[in-house]
Design a protein around this motif. Structure first.
Motif, PDB file in Angstrom:
ATOM      1  N   PHE A  93       0.936  -1.605  -0.059  1.00 54.56           N
ATOM      2  CA  PHE A  93      -0.299   0.055   0.240  1.00 54.56           C
ATOM      3  C   PHE A  93       0.804   1.599  -0.003  1.00 54.56           C
ATOM      4  O   PHE A  93       1.699   0.872   0.327  1.00 54.56           O
ATOM      5  CB  PHE A  93      -0.931  -0.064   1.069  1.00 54.56           C
ATOM      6  CG  PHE A  93      -1.494   1.059   1.265  1.00 54.56           C
ATOM      7  CD1 PHE A  93      -3.090   1.484   0.715  1.00 54.56           C
ATOM      8  CD2 PHE A  93      -1.072   2.160   2.082  1.00 54.56           C
ATOM      9  CE1 PHE A  93      -3.657   2.412   0.715  1.00 54.56           C
ATOM     10  CE2 PHE A  93      -2.462   3.499   2.110  1.00 54.56           C
ATOM     11  CZ  PHE A  93      -3.482   3.278   1.723  1.00 54.56           C
ATOM     12  N   VAL A  94       0.447   2.333  -0.913  1.00 58.91           N
ATOM     13  CA  VAL A  94       1.127   3.437  -1.038  1.00 58.91           C
ATOM     14  C   VAL A  94       0.291   4.254  -1.022  1.00 58.91           C
ATOM     15  O   VAL A  94      -1.010   4.714  -1.361  1.00 58.91           O
ATOM     16  CB  VAL A  94       1.988   3.608  -1.894  1.00 58.91           C
ATOM     17  CG1 VAL A  94       2.433   5.498  -2.278  1.00 58.91           C
ATOM     18  CG2 VAL A  94       2.937   2.290  -2.033  1.00 58.91           C
ATOM     19  N   ALA A 142       4.114  10.906   2.112  1.00 62.00           N
ATOM     20  CA  ALA A 142       3.758   9.819   1.843  1.00 62.00           C
ATOM     21  C   ALA A 142       3.997   8.620   2.706  1.00 62.00           C
ATOM     22  O   ALA A 142       4.895   8.544   3.377  1.00 62.00           O
ATOM     23  CB  ALA A 142       4.043   9.211   0.474  1.00 62.00           C
ATOM     24  N   VAL A 143       2.427   7.961   2.800  1.00 67.02           N
ATOM     25  CA  VAL A 143       3.311   6.571   3.629  1.00 67.02           C
ATOM     26  C   VAL A 143       3.333   5.516   2.668  1.00 67.02           C
ATOM     27  O   VAL A 143       3.049   5.436   2.065  1.00 67.02           O
ATOM     28  CB  VAL A 143       0.818   6.310   4.229  1.00 67.02           C
ATOM     29  CG1 VAL A 143       1.562   5.211   5.317  1.00 67.02           C
ATOM     30  CG2 VAL A 143       1.671   7.953   5.453  1.00 67.02           C
ATOM     31  N   ILE A 144       3.924   4.310   3.205  1.00 68.84           N
ATOM     32  CA  ILE A 144       4.586   3.149   2.564  1.00 68.84           C
ATOM     33  C   ILE A 144       4.069   2.437   3.778  1.00 68.84           C
ATOM     34  O   ILE A 144       4.411   2.165   5.121  1.00 68.84           O
ATOM     35  CB  ILE A 144       5.443   3.335   2.051  1.00 68.84           C
ATOM     36  CG1 ILE A 144       6.286   2.382   0.923  1.00 68.84           C
ATOM     37  CG2 ILE A 144       6.531   3.875   3.107  1.00 68.84           C
ATOM     38  CD1 ILE A 144       7.218   2.015  -0.013  1.00 68.84           C
ATOM     39  N   GLU A 145       3.522   0.966   3.102  1.00 68.00           N
ATOM     40  CA  GLU A 145       3.209   0.019   4.425  1.00 68.00           C
ATOM     41  C   GLU A 145       3.611  -1.217   3.277  1.00 68.00           C
ATOM     42  O   GLU A 145       3.276  -1.690   1.711  1.00 68.00           O
ATOM     43  CB  GLU A 145       1.519  -0.121   4.161  1.00 68.00           C
ATOM     44  CG  GLU A 145       0.534   0.980   5.801  1.00 68.00           C
ATOM     45  CD  GLU A 145      -0.012   1.148   5.435  1.00 68.00           C
ATOM     46  OE1 GLU A 145      -1.137  -0.099   5.368  1.00 68.00           O
ATOM     47  OE2 GLU A 145      -0.931   1.348   6.633  1.00 68.00           O
ATOM     48  N   GLU A 152       0.046   5.255 -10.414  1.00 68.28           N
ATOM     49  CA  GLU A 152       0.292   3.830 -10.914  1.00 68.28           C
ATOM     50  C   GLU A 152       0.461   3.091  -9.354  1.00 68.28           C
ATOM     51  O   GLU A 152       0.311   1.855  -9.196  1.00 68.28           O
ATOM     52  CB  GLU A 152       1.122   3.519 -11.802  1.00 68.28           C
ATOM     53  CG  GLU A 152       1.017   3.671 -12.812  1.00 68.28           C
ATOM     54  CD  GLU A 152       0.545   2.954 -14.016  1.00 68.28           C
ATOM     55  OE1 GLU A 152       0.148   1.493 -13.692  1.00 68.28           O
ATOM     56  OE2 GLU A 152      -0.874   3.473 -14.355  1.00 68.28           O
ATOM     57  N   LEU A 153       1.157   4.076  -8.546  1.00 71.64           N
ATOM     58  CA  LEU A 153       1.403   2.714  -7.148  1.00 71.64           C
ATOM     59  C   LEU A 153       0.269   2.688  -6.779  1.00 71.64           C
ATOM     60  O   LEU A 153      -0.319   1.774  -5.612  1.00 71.64           O
ATOM     61  CB  LEU A 153       1.943   3.814  -5.788  1.00 71.64           C
ATOM     62  CG  LEU A 153       3.831   3.913  -6.709  1.00 71.64           C
ATOM     63  CD1 LEU A 153       3.969   5.237  -5.490  1.00 71.64           C
ATOM     64  CD2 LEU A 153       4.406   2.738  -7.343  1.00 71.64           C
ATOM     65  N   ALA A 154      -0.966   3.302  -6.667  1.00 72.26           N
ATOM     66  CA  ALA A 154      -2.741   3.254  -6.270  1.00 72.26           C
ATOM     67  C   ALA A 154      -2.867   2.032  -6.131  1.00 72.26           C
ATOM     68  O   ALA A 154      -3.081   1.179  -5.300  1.00 72.26           O
ATOM     69  CB  ALA A 154      -3.651   4.265  -6.536  1.00 72.26           C
ATOM     70  N   ASP A 155      -2.698   1.562  -7.713  1.00 68.39           N
ATOM     71  CA  ASP A 155      -2.561  -0.035  -8.256  1.00 68.39           C
ATOM     72  C   ASP A 155      -2.206  -1.161  -8.241  1.00 68.39           C
ATOM     73  O   ASP A 155      -2.435  -2.028  -8.335  1.00 68.39           O
ATOM     74  CB  ASP A 155      -3.604   0.064  -9.477  1.00 68.39           C
ATOM     75  CG  ASP A 155      -5.179   1.053  -9.037  1.00 68.39           C
ATOM     76  OD1 ASP A 155      -6.259   0.446  -8.050  1.00 68.39           O
ATOM     77  OD2 ASP A 155      -5.640   1.777 -10.393  1.00 68.39           O
TER      78      ASP A 155
END
Length: 123
Positions: A37-38, A54-57, A79-82
């Motif tokens: 997840f981003v 930003a948050v990155i998991e 693109e990072l959402a999907d």
């Protein structure tokens, strides 16, 4: 002319004129494991150096991406959402997070070259 720089927070910046594309390094994504997840900021948001952008998991941990320099977000990598796995698959190309318009007079002296960053991560 574009210039690739690195931070002690394991972020890379591709600086081109007054803009910087920001992502995390190969080293950082390996430490995180599979990114799941981003959360990206809003375009137009302004940040000071060190602010959370930003948050990155990942399957191992959650963390934040901090603004390596002061500026305004002018583009986010939708693109990072999907496809958050792009951060793992292509951290230095397709897995970038934001593009920022840097504030006038930002200090680039704290940033490392690629060879300096390799030495930093070898310690």
């Amino acid at each position: 002319m574009s210039d690739l720089k690195f931070t002690k927070d394991h972020e890379w910046l591709l600086i081109s004129g007054s803009q910087a594309t920001v992502g995390i390094t190969e080293f950082a994504q390996e430490q995180l494991g599979d990114v799941v997840f981003v959360e990206l900021p809003e375009v137009g948001s302004e940040y000071s150096q060190g602010d959370e952008v930003a948050v990155i998991e990942s399957v191992k941990a959650a963390g934040e991406i901090v603004a390596p320099l002061a500026g305004k977000v002018v583009e986010v990598n939708e693109e990072l959402a999907d496809n958050p796995e792009l951060v793992n698959e292509s951290p230095l190309q397709d897995g970038w997070f934001v593009k920022m318009e840097l504030n006038d007079g930002v200090d680039l002296s704290e940033l490392m070259s690629e060879s300096e960053y390799q030495e930093f991560t070898a310690e």
